[in-house]
Design a protein around this motif. Structure first.
Motif, PDB file in Angstrom:
ATOM      1  N   LEU A 138       0.840  -1.199   0.000  1.00 22.50           N
ATOM      2  CA  LEU A 138       0.000   0.000   0.000  1.00 22.50           C
ATOM      3  C   LEU A 138       0.877   1.251   0.000  1.00 22.50           C
ATOM      4  O   LEU A 138       0.579   2.231  -0.694  1.00 22.50           O
ATOM      5  N   GLU A 139       1.955   1.201   0.763  1.00 22.93           N
ATOM      6  CA  GLU A 139       2.898   2.327   0.803  1.00 22.93           C
ATOM      7  C   GLU A 139       3.512   2.558  -0.576  1.00 22.93           C
ATOM      8  O   GLU A 139       3.813   3.691  -0.950  1.00 22.93           O
ATOM      9  N   GLN A 140       3.695   1.494  -1.328  1.00 25.42           N
ATOM     10  CA  GLN A 140       4.298   1.575  -2.653  1.00 25.42           C
ATOM     11  C   GLN A 140       3.266   1.917  -3.730  1.00 25.42           C
ATOM     12  O   GLN A 140       3.620   2.120  -4.898  1.00 25.42           O
ATOM     13  N   GLY A 141       1.984   1.966  -3.344  1.00 22.10           N
ATOM     14  CA  GLY A 141       0.939   2.325  -4.292  1.00 22.10           C
ATOM     15  C   GLY A 141       0.343   1.159  -5.045  1.00 22.10           C
ATOM     16  O   GLY A 141      -0.440   1.363  -5.980  1.00 22.10           O
ATOM     17  N   GLU A 142       0.688  -0.070  -4.655  1.00 27.54           N
ATOM     18  CA  GLU A 142       0.137  -1.262  -5.304  1.00 27.54           C
ATOM     19  C   GLU A 142      -1.129  -1.680  -4.553  1.00 27.54           C
ATOM     20  O   GLU A 142      -1.125  -2.604  -3.744  1.00 27.54           O
ATOM     21  N   VAL A 143      -2.208  -0.974  -4.822  1.00 33.80           N
ATOM     22  CA  VAL A 143      -3.432  -1.110  -4.026  1.00 33.80           C
ATOM     23  C   VAL A 143      -4.055  -2.504  -4.166  1.00 33.80           C
ATOM     24  O   VAL A 143      -4.435  -3.124  -3.166  1.00 33.80           O
ATOM     25  N   SER A 144      -4.183  -2.997  -5.392  1.00 33.11           N
ATOM     26  CA  SER A 144      -4.808  -4.308  -5.605  1.00 33.11           C
ATOM     27  C   SER A 144      -4.001  -5.413  -4.927  1.00 33.11           C
ATOM     28  O   SER A 144      -4.565  -6.317  -4.299  1.00 33.11           O
ATOM     29  N   ALA A 145      -2.675  -5.351  -5.048  1.00 34.51           N
ATOM     30  CA  ALA A 145      -1.822  -6.354  -4.414  1.00 34.51           C
ATOM     31  C   ALA A 145      -1.910  -6.255  -2.891  1.00 34.51           C
ATOM     32  O   ALA A 145      -1.893  -7.272  -2.188  1.00 34.51           O
ATOM     33  N   ALA A 146      -2.027  -5.041  -2.382  1.00 37.86           N
ATOM     34  CA  ALA A 146      -2.167  -4.851  -0.930  1.00 37.86           C
ATOM     35  C   ALA A 146      -3.477  -5.471  -0.439  1.00 37.86           C
ATOM     36  O   ALA A 146      -3.515  -6.110   0.622  1.00 37.86           O
ATOM     37  N   GLU A 147      -4.538  -5.280  -1.207  1.00 38.85           N
ATOM     38  CA  GLU A 147      -5.828  -5.881  -0.841  1.00 38.85           C
ATOM     39  C   GLU A 147      -5.740  -7.404  -0.842  1.00 38.85           C
ATOM     40  O   GLU A 147      -6.236  -8.069   0.082  1.00 38.85           O
ATOM     41  N   ARG A 148      -5.079  -7.982  -1.860  1.00 39.15           N
ATOM     42  CA  ARG A 148      -4.942  -9.438  -1.924  1.00 39.15           C
ATOM     43  C   ARG A 148      -4.146  -9.963  -0.724  1.00 39.15           C
ATOM     44  O   ARG A 148      -4.501 -11.003  -0.148  1.00 39.15           O
ATOM     45  N   ALA A 149      -3.097  -9.264  -0.346  1.00 41.71           N
ATOM     46  CA  ALA A 149      -2.287  -9.700   0.796  1.00 41.71           C
ATOM     47  C   ALA A 149      -3.092  -9.646   2.095  1.00 41.71           C
ATOM     48  O   ALA A 149      -3.003 -10.548   2.935  1.00 41.71           O
ATOM     49  N   ALA A 150      -3.903  -8.601   2.250  1.00 47.91           N
ATOM     50  CA  ALA A 150      -4.731  -8.483   3.453  1.00 47.91           C
ATOM     51  C   ALA A 150      -5.784  -9.591   3.498  1.00 47.91           C
ATOM     52  O   ALA A 150      -6.040 -10.185   4.557  1.00 47.91           O
ATOM     53  N   ARG A 151      -6.388  -9.882   2.351  1.00 53.86           N
ATOM     54  CA  ARG A 151      -7.386 -10.957   2.311  1.00 53.86           C
ATOM     55  C   ARG A 151      -6.731 -12.314   2.588  1.00 53.86           C
ATOM     56  O   ARG A 151      -7.335 -13.180   3.228  1.00 53.86           O
ATOM     57  N   ARG A 152      -5.518 -12.486   2.108  1.00 51.77           N
ATOM     58  CA  ARG A 152      -4.809 -13.731   2.376  1.00 51.77           C
ATOM     59  C   ARG A 152      -4.567 -13.894   3.877  1.00 51.77           C
ATOM     60  O   ARG A 152      -4.726 -14.985   4.424  1.00 51.77           O
ATOM     61  N   ALA A 153      -4.192 -12.810   4.536  1.00 51.15           N
ATOM     62  CA  ALA A 153      -3.977 -12.866   5.984  1.00 51.15           C
ATOM     63  C   ALA A 153      -5.256 -13.260   6.707  1.00 51.15           C
ATOM     64  O   ALA A 153      -5.236 -14.057   7.657  1.00 51.15           O
ATOM     65  N   LEU A 154      -6.389 -12.718   6.254  1.00 51.41           N
ATOM     66  CA  LEU A 154      -7.665 -13.038   6.894  1.00 51.41           C
ATOM     67  C   LEU A 154      -8.118 -14.462   6.577  1.00 51.41           C
ATOM     68  O   LEU A 154      -8.822 -15.075   7.376  1.00 51.41           O
ATOM     69  N   GLU A 155      -7.717 -14.989   5.432  1.00 52.39           N
ATOM     70  CA  GLU A 155      -8.005 -16.401   5.147  1.00 52.39           C
ATOM     71  C   GLU A 155      -7.241 -17.299   6.124  1.00 52.39           C
ATOM     72  O   GLU A 155      -7.769 -18.314   6.588  1.00 52.39           O
ATOM     73  N   LEU A 156      -6.018 -16.914   6.414  1.00 55.09           N
ATOM     74  CA  LEU A 156      -5.198 -17.694   7.348  1.00 55.09           C
ATOM     75  C   LEU A 156      -5.689 -17.532   8.781  1.00 55.09           C
ATOM     76  O   LEU A 156      -5.659 -18.472   9.568  1.00 55.09           O
ATOM     77  N   GLU A 157      -6.139 -16.340   9.109  1.00 53.81           N
ATOM     78  CA  GLU A 157      -6.522 -16.036  10.491  1.00 53.81           C
ATOM     79  C   GLU A 157      -7.722 -15.082  10.482  1.00 53.81           C
ATOM     80  O   GLU A 157      -7.561 -13.861  10.592  1.00 53.81           O
ATOM     81  N   PRO A 158      -8.930 -15.611  10.346  1.00 57.96           N
ATOM     82  CA  PRO A 158     -10.119 -14.760  10.199  1.00 57.96           C
ATOM     83  C   PRO A 158     -10.362 -13.791  11.350  1.00 57.96           C
ATOM     84  O   PRO A 158     -10.985 -12.745  11.151  1.00 57.96           O
TER      85      PRO A 158
END
Length: 260
Positions: A138-158
């Motif tokens: 997100l800091e780098q401006g890669e918004v879609s990739a940041a969203e995917r990483a956050a969703r991945r974290a929530l898949e691992l730990e809801p």
């Protein structure tokens, strides 16, 4: 960094063995030397095992102290300790992640992304790594990739409250509806987060409410965030305290105008 719980069936034995070797790559060699020493005792084998154990203990201590240094905002010490751990084990996901976090605090988002991606590739079940990567992206401006990483974290730990915060921030940057952003922030708070995460969530909620013109609610959220500060880590206290002051500077004049 602490390991996170995975969702679904337990990891296969082969995956658990790989994870153990990533944490302590010396263990296999120490076990082999022990077996050899049973059949052919040698002072050199004993010396080799002692050296491997010392390397493991040094790396473990460096990782632990680097984590403490990050919590206390001692970035130079954290960087030096994480580098020691990395030199002793270049494929250590924890060492890579710690170096990535330090890089992010120094506004070196590209290095942070590269390091955190390597860490997550080596330990794909670590939600904390995915969250740190989301922040760096997100800091780098890669918004879609940041969203995917956050969703991945929530898949691992809801129930990870910080995951909802990262996802809300990514969705906000992507232009999601205010209702969706607020929903994720409140979901994060509903999971009874640790002090650092709760202070950040309440601060983010206050900022969101202020943008929506809900100034009284924003003031309450800011007050709750400020009350959490004494329980936060030193690094988090400084960053969130500064953010609270910035939001207050916006909210207070608007509330005074409404009162007038």
């Amino acid at each position: 960094m602490a390991p996170c719980t995975t969702v679904g069936r337990p990891a296969p034995l082969s995956h658990r063995l790989v994870r153990a070797l990533l944490i302590a790559p010396e263990s296999a060699l120490i076990a082999a030397l022990l077996i050899i020493n049973l059949f052919a005792p040698s002072i050199w084998i004993g010396a080799g095992m002692t050296l491997l154990i010392l390397i493991f203990l040094t790396r473990f201590a460096a990782l632990h102290l680097a984590s403490l240094a990050i919590r206390r905002a001692r970035w130079n010490a954290a960087d030096a300790l994480a580098t020691v751990a990395y030199v002793l084990h270049p494929r250590s996901p924890d060492a890579l992640a710690l170096r990535g976090i330090v890089a992010l605090t120094r506004d070196d988002a590209s290095s942070a992304v590269a390091l955190l991606r390597r860490a997550l590739n080596l330990a794909p079940d670590r939600a904390a790594f995915a969250l740190a990567l989301s922040s760096a992206l997100l800091e780098q401006g890669e918004v879609s990739a940041a969203e995917r990483a956050a969703r991945r974290a929530l898949e691992l730990e809801p129930a990870n409250a910080a995951g909802h915060l990262c996802l809300a921030q990514a969705l906000d940057a992507a232009g999601a509806s205010p209702e969706t952003i607020e929903q994720h922030l409140r979901e994060g708070l509903a999971h009874h987060p640790a002090p650092d995460a709760e202070a950040s969530l309440r601060c983010a909620l206050a900022q969101h409410l202020a943008r929506e013109g809900r100034l009284a609610e924003a003031a309450l959220a800011l007050s709750a965030a400020r009350a959490m500060l004494p329980r936060c880590s030193m690094a988090h206290r400084t960053a969130v305290g500064r953010h609270i002051a910035e939001i207050e500077a916006i909210v207070r004049p608007q509330r005074e105008d409404h009162a007038a």
